[in-house]
Each structure stands twice: as C-alpha cells, then as structure tokens.
Design a protein around this motif. Sequence first.
Motif, PDB file in Angstrom:
ATOM      1  N   LYS A  56       0.819  -1.218   0.000  1.00  0.00           N
ATOM      2  CA  LYS A  56       0.000   0.000   0.000  1.00  0.00           C
ATOM      3  C   LYS A  56       0.855   1.272   0.000  1.00  0.00           C
ATOM      4  O   LYS A  56       0.483   2.294   0.576  1.00  0.00           O
ATOM      5  CB  LYS A  56      -1.005  -0.006   1.151  1.00  0.00           C
ATOM      6  N   TRP A  57       2.017   1.184  -0.653  1.00  0.00           N
ATOM      7  CA  TRP A  57       2.869   2.362  -0.805  1.00  0.00           C
ATOM      8  C   TRP A  57       2.360   3.249  -1.929  1.00  0.00           C
ATOM      9  O   TRP A  57       2.734   4.410  -2.019  1.00  0.00           O
ATOM     10  CB  TRP A  57       4.308   1.949  -1.098  1.00  0.00           C
ATOM     11  N   VAL A  58       1.522   2.669  -2.800  1.00  0.00           N
ATOM     12  CA  VAL A  58       0.915   3.411  -3.901  1.00  0.00           C
ATOM     13  C   VAL A  58      -0.587   3.144  -3.884  1.00  0.00           C
ATOM     14  O   VAL A  58      -1.042   2.168  -3.285  1.00  0.00           O
ATOM     15  CB  VAL A  58       1.523   3.010  -5.275  1.00  0.00           C
ATOM     16  N   LYS A  59      -1.345   4.004  -4.539  1.00  0.00           N
ATOM     17  CA  LYS A  59      -2.797   3.890  -4.516  1.00  0.00           C
ATOM     18  C   LYS A  59      -3.344   2.944  -5.580  1.00  0.00           C
ATOM     19  O   LYS A  59      -4.534   2.686  -5.619  1.00  0.00           O
ATOM     20  CB  LYS A  59      -3.420   5.273  -4.721  1.00  0.00           C
ATOM     21  N   SER A  60      -2.503   2.429  -6.439  1.00  0.00           N
ATOM     22  CA  SER A  60      -2.963   1.578  -7.543  1.00  0.00           C
ATOM     23  C   SER A  60      -3.648   0.320  -7.032  1.00  0.00           C
ATOM     24  O   SER A  60      -3.344  -0.179  -5.953  1.00  0.00           O
ATOM     25  CB  SER A  60      -1.778   1.166  -8.419  1.00  0.00           C
ATOM     26  N   SER A  61      -4.543  -0.191  -7.848  1.00  0.00           N
ATOM     27  CA  SER A  61      -5.253  -1.426  -7.542  1.00  0.00           C
ATOM     28  C   SER A  61      -4.288  -2.604  -7.645  1.00  0.00           C
ATOM     29  O   SER A  61      -3.589  -2.765  -8.646  1.00  0.00           O
ATOM     30  CB  SER A  61      -6.401  -1.597  -8.538  1.00  0.00           C
ATOM     31  N   LEU A  62      -4.258  -3.440  -6.608  1.00  0.00           N
ATOM     32  CA  LEU A  62      -3.367  -4.603  -6.604  1.00  0.00           C
ATOM     33  C   LEU A  62      -3.720  -5.556  -7.745  1.00  0.00           C
ATOM     34  O   LEU A  62      -2.833  -6.001  -8.478  1.00  0.00           O
ATOM     35  CB  LEU A  62      -3.420  -5.330  -5.258  1.00  0.00           C
ATOM     36  N   SER A  63      -5.007  -5.853  -7.927  1.00  0.00           N
ATOM     37  CA  SER A  63      -5.394  -6.806  -8.972  1.00  0.00           C
ATOM     38  C   SER A  63      -5.069  -6.259 -10.366  1.00  0.00           C
ATOM     39  O   SER A  63      -4.564  -6.982 -11.224  1.00  0.00           O
ATOM     40  CB  SER A  63      -6.878  -7.169  -8.862  1.00  0.00           C
ATOM     41  N   PHE A  64      -5.335  -4.992 -10.597  1.00  0.00           N
ATOM     42  CA  PHE A  64      -5.030  -4.363 -11.887  1.00  0.00           C
ATOM     43  C   PHE A  64      -3.529  -4.401 -12.145  1.00  0.00           C
ATOM     44  O   PHE A  64      -3.080  -4.736 -13.245  1.00  0.00           O
ATOM     45  CB  PHE A  64      -5.548  -2.915 -11.897  1.00  0.00           C
ATOM     46  N   THR A  65      -2.748  -4.102 -11.119  1.00  0.00           N
ATOM     47  CA  THR A  65      -1.288  -4.075 -11.260  1.00  0.00           C
ATOM     48  C   THR A  65      -0.743  -5.475 -11.533  1.00  0.00           C
ATOM     49  O   THR A  65       0.121  -5.649 -12.396  1.00  0.00           O
ATOM     50  CB  THR A  65      -0.644  -3.475  -9.999  1.00  0.00           C
ATOM     51  N   ILE A  66      -1.243  -6.482 -10.825  1.00  0.00           N
ATOM     52  CA  ILE A  66      -0.788  -7.862 -11.052  1.00  0.00           C
ATOM     53  C   ILE A  66      -1.062  -8.276 -12.496  1.00  0.00           C
ATOM     54  O   ILE A  66      -0.179  -8.803 -13.183  1.00  0.00           O
ATOM     55  CB  ILE A  66      -1.458  -8.838 -10.062  1.00  0.00           C
ATOM     56  N   GLN A  68      -1.589  -6.394 -15.181  1.00  0.00           N
ATOM     57  CA  GLN A  68      -0.809  -5.640 -16.146  1.00  0.00           C
ATOM     58  C   GLN A  68       0.662  -6.050 -16.155  1.00  0.00           C
ATOM     59  O   GLN A  68       1.248  -6.297 -17.207  1.00  0.00           O
ATOM     60  CB  GLN A  68      -0.925  -4.137 -15.892  1.00  0.00           C
ATOM     61  N   VAL A  69       1.259  -6.137 -14.985  1.00  0.00           N
ATOM     62  CA  VAL A  69       2.691  -6.456 -14.899  1.00  0.00           C
ATOM     63  C   VAL A  69       2.967  -7.878 -15.387  1.00  0.00           C
ATOM     64  O   VAL A  69       3.908  -8.106 -16.161  1.00  0.00           O
ATOM     65  CB  VAL A  69       3.215  -6.237 -13.459  1.00  0.00           C
TER      66      VAL A  69
END
Length: 186
Positions: A56-66, A68-69
């Motif tokens: 939670k160091w950034v506001k991005s969605s965890l599921s969206f980030t997983i 995409q990355v």
Amino acid sequence: MYLKTYNFSMMVLWLLTLGSSIYALLGFESEFFTPLTLVRITHLVSLLEIFHCYKKWVKSSLSFTIIQVLARNLYAWVIFYAYLQNQGDPRFVVALIFVWSLADSLRSGYYFFGGRLLGFFRYNLFIILYPIGQISEIVMCSLIMKYSPSPLRWLLAPLVVSYFVFGKGIFQYLYKNRQRYFQNLN
C-alpha cells in the motif's frame, strides 16, 4: 525516498527503451541495447510494482497491477519470442515496444517529476496509445495462434478472449483516473 528512486529508475529504463525502439524503427541496429533486451529488463524491474501495491505504498489497484505487470512480462519473455520464431515481422514487435515505452516513460516521468505538462500527456495519450497497444497485442497473439505449431497457440486463446472481456473495463478505469486527475486540478 525509495519510491522516488524507483520511479526515476523506471523513467530512465523506459526512456532508454523508447530511444532504442526509435533507433530500431529508423532502421539502425544495436547489438546490446535492443528494444527487446531493454523491455525485458524493464519488465523484470516492474515486478516490484506488485510489491508496492501489496504494501500500500501506492494507490494503484493490486489486482489491476498484477494483471498488467504479469501480462507485460508474458509478452516480453514468451509471446515476443514465439512471434519472432514464427517469422513474425520484428518491426511489429519494436512498434509495440515503442507504444509501451512512450506511455510508461510519461507515466514514470509524471510520478517522478509531477507537473501539469507531464500530467496532461500521461492522462491524455493513453486514449490513443491504449487501443493501439491492445489491438497490436491481439494481432500478435492471433498470428501466433494461426501459424505456430506449438501448444502455446492454444494457451493464447484465453488471453485473446480476455481482451474482449476486460479491455473495455480497463480503459474505463483509466478514463476515470483521467477524470479524477483533471477534477483535482481545479
């Protein structure tokens, strides 16, 4: 301080990748700093974004980030390789890397420097770059599925379907972030 350093590092990697892809699209070759090599290095480093979201160091969605990355790493390490092994046009790969690196160099530059000009480009260019990237990724997967004798082609079918299932939602998510950004400027 860590996130600033990370964003600066990503900005530098994406700018190197952008420069390398422009260099390649102009018809020049580099033996070491190829767009494919640089995008692979950059995407390995981008795995840290999942950790940033988790902590939670950034506001991005965890599921969206997983999604995409991991999808970008899948392209960088597996799909680009399969496409090129099946006599795919390397310029198509470089053009897709150009689109990614333009979008992500603006994104990481905005996170590092901030500012209205970078914010304007970061929150507007995706309207053009996202569909170009998504269509290019679908075309690449479709060509692999059509011409590849490997079992990979059958594994790509769900990926292609996912673009039609999730693509619009991801674009809408990005568009809502754009609206929020411009509302906060006032």
